[in-house]
Design a protein around this motif. Structure first.
Motif, PDB file in Angstrom:
ATOM      1  N   UNK A   1      19.651 -25.638 -13.859  1.00  0.00           N
ATOM      2  CA  UNK A   1      18.883 -25.244 -12.684  1.00  0.00           C
ATOM      3  C   UNK A   1      19.806 -24.420 -11.783  1.00  0.00           C
ATOM      4  N   UNK A   2      19.270 -23.890 -10.711  1.00  0.00           N
ATOM      5  CA  UNK A   2      20.125 -23.163  -9.754  1.00  0.00           C
ATOM      6  C   UNK A   2      21.213 -24.078  -9.212  1.00  0.00           C
ATOM      7  N   UNK A   3      20.856 -25.333  -8.948  1.00  0.00           N
ATOM      8  CA  UNK A   3      21.855 -26.300  -8.460  1.00  0.00           C
ATOM      9  C   UNK A   3      22.942 -26.513  -9.518  1.00  0.00           C
ATOM     10  N   UNK A   4      22.541 -26.623 -10.787  1.00  0.00           N
ATOM     11  CA  UNK A   4      23.507 -26.793 -11.869  1.00  0.00           C
ATOM     12  C   UNK A   4      24.424 -25.595 -12.011  1.00  0.00           C
ATOM     13  N   UNK A   5      23.852 -24.394 -11.927  1.00  0.00           N
ATOM     14  CA  UNK A   5      24.662 -23.178 -12.024  1.00  0.00           C
ATOM     15  C   UNK A   5      25.658 -23.089 -10.877  1.00  0.00           C
ATOM     16  N   UNK A   6      25.220 -23.445  -9.674  1.00  0.00           N
ATOM     17  CA  UNK A   6      26.117 -23.409  -8.516  1.00  0.00           C
ATOM     18  C   UNK A   6      27.248 -24.429  -8.674  1.00  0.00           C
ATOM     19  N   UNK A   7      26.914 -25.601  -9.216  1.00  0.00           N
ATOM     20  CA  UNK A   7      27.929 -26.633  -9.412  1.00  0.00           C
ATOM     21  C   UNK A   7      28.946 -26.200 -10.470  1.00  0.00           C
ATOM     22  N   UNK A   8      28.476 -25.595 -11.546  1.00  0.00           N
ATOM     23  CA  UNK A   8      29.417 -25.102 -12.568  1.00  0.00           C
ATOM     24  C   UNK A   8      30.359 -24.074 -11.954  1.00  0.00           C
ATOM     25  N   UNK A   9      29.825 -23.169 -11.179  1.00  0.00           N
ATOM     26  CA  UNK A   9      30.668 -22.155 -10.546  1.00  0.00           C
ATOM     27  C   UNK A   9      31.715 -22.808  -9.648  1.00  0.00           C
ATOM     28  N   UNK A  10      31.279 -23.791  -8.876  1.00  0.00           N
ATOM     29  CA  UNK A  10      32.201 -24.498  -7.974  1.00  0.00           C
ATOM     30  C   UNK A  10      33.294 -25.223  -8.771  1.00  0.00           C
ATOM     31  N   UNK A  11      32.899 -25.877  -9.874  1.00  0.00           N
ATOM     32  CA  UNK A  11      33.872 -26.590 -10.701  1.00  0.00           C
ATOM     33  C   UNK A  11      34.847 -25.631 -11.372  1.00  0.00           C
ATOM     34  N   UNK A  12      34.341 -24.512 -11.884  1.00  0.00           N
ATOM     35  CA  UNK A  12      35.218 -23.539 -12.535  1.00  0.00           C
ATOM     36  C   UNK A  12      36.194 -22.930 -11.535  1.00  0.00           C
ATOM     37  N   UNK A  13      35.711 -22.616 -10.358  1.00  0.00           N
ATOM     38  CA  UNK A  13      36.601 -22.073  -9.327  1.00  0.00           C
ATOM     39  C   UNK A  13      37.671 -23.098  -8.964  1.00  0.00           C
TER      40      UNK A  13
END
Length: 168
Positions: free
Chosen positions: A98-110
């Motif tokens: 979901x958009x929330x999941x995509x945002x969380x992945x980005x945050x974790x990768x960063x």
């Protein structure tokens, strides 16, 4: 020329230490989302490569379908993933972030990138790239070994059998 046995043993010991340290760090890391269990990270990050059926996700993370199905259900129930129709087969479903999941992945990768950057504060880019290249090659060889075992329908041996040259 093949790697000497003593060198391989030393590398094996270091790799075991690496895995143990990563596991220890994971146990002391803060929870980034109430619905994201550490055991679900591989599935979660595999979804970052695009929507997939549960069976395909299980292949991506080298796990069984029932385990991945439970992890997907947990991700869906917490709004990090959603089940969507498979465009290739309307009867089947794929799982997508979901958009929330995509945002969380980005945050974790960063965050991971910043953490690795801090760990390697005394390294230069060339050393880090060289290490990355060697690690990539090693992981590729592990993938070949795993694929061969799967194709033969067998478990990997505890210790690989001796080659003909070793046996003589």
């Amino acid at each position: 020329m093949p790697v000497e046995h003593a060198v391989a043993m030393e590398l094996s010991t270091e790799l075991i230490q690496l895995v143990k340290k990563i596991e220890a760090i994971r146990h002391h890391s803060p929870r980034v989302h109430s619905g994201l269990e550490p055991s679900s990270y591989p599935v979660f990050f595999a979804l970052g490569r695009g929507p997939a059926r549960v069976s395909a996700l299980a292949d991506r993370v080298h796990s069984d379908v029932s385990t991945v199905s439970r992890q997907v259900s947990n991700l869906v129930s917490h709004g990090l993933a959603a089940k969507v129709s498979d465009p290739d087969d309307g009867r089947a479903q794929r799982v997508a972030l979901t958009e929330e999941g995509e945002a969380l992945i980005q945050r974790l990768q960063d965050g991971r990138g910043r953490w690795i950057q801090q760990l390697l504060v005394d390294w230069d880019d060339a050393k880090a790239r060289d290490f990355t290249r060697h690690l990539h090659e090693f992981i590729g060889q592990l993938s070949v070994e795993l694929d061969q075992a799967r194709a033969q329908g067998a478990d990997l041996p505890e210790f690989p059998p001796a080659t003909r040259k070793d046996a003589s």
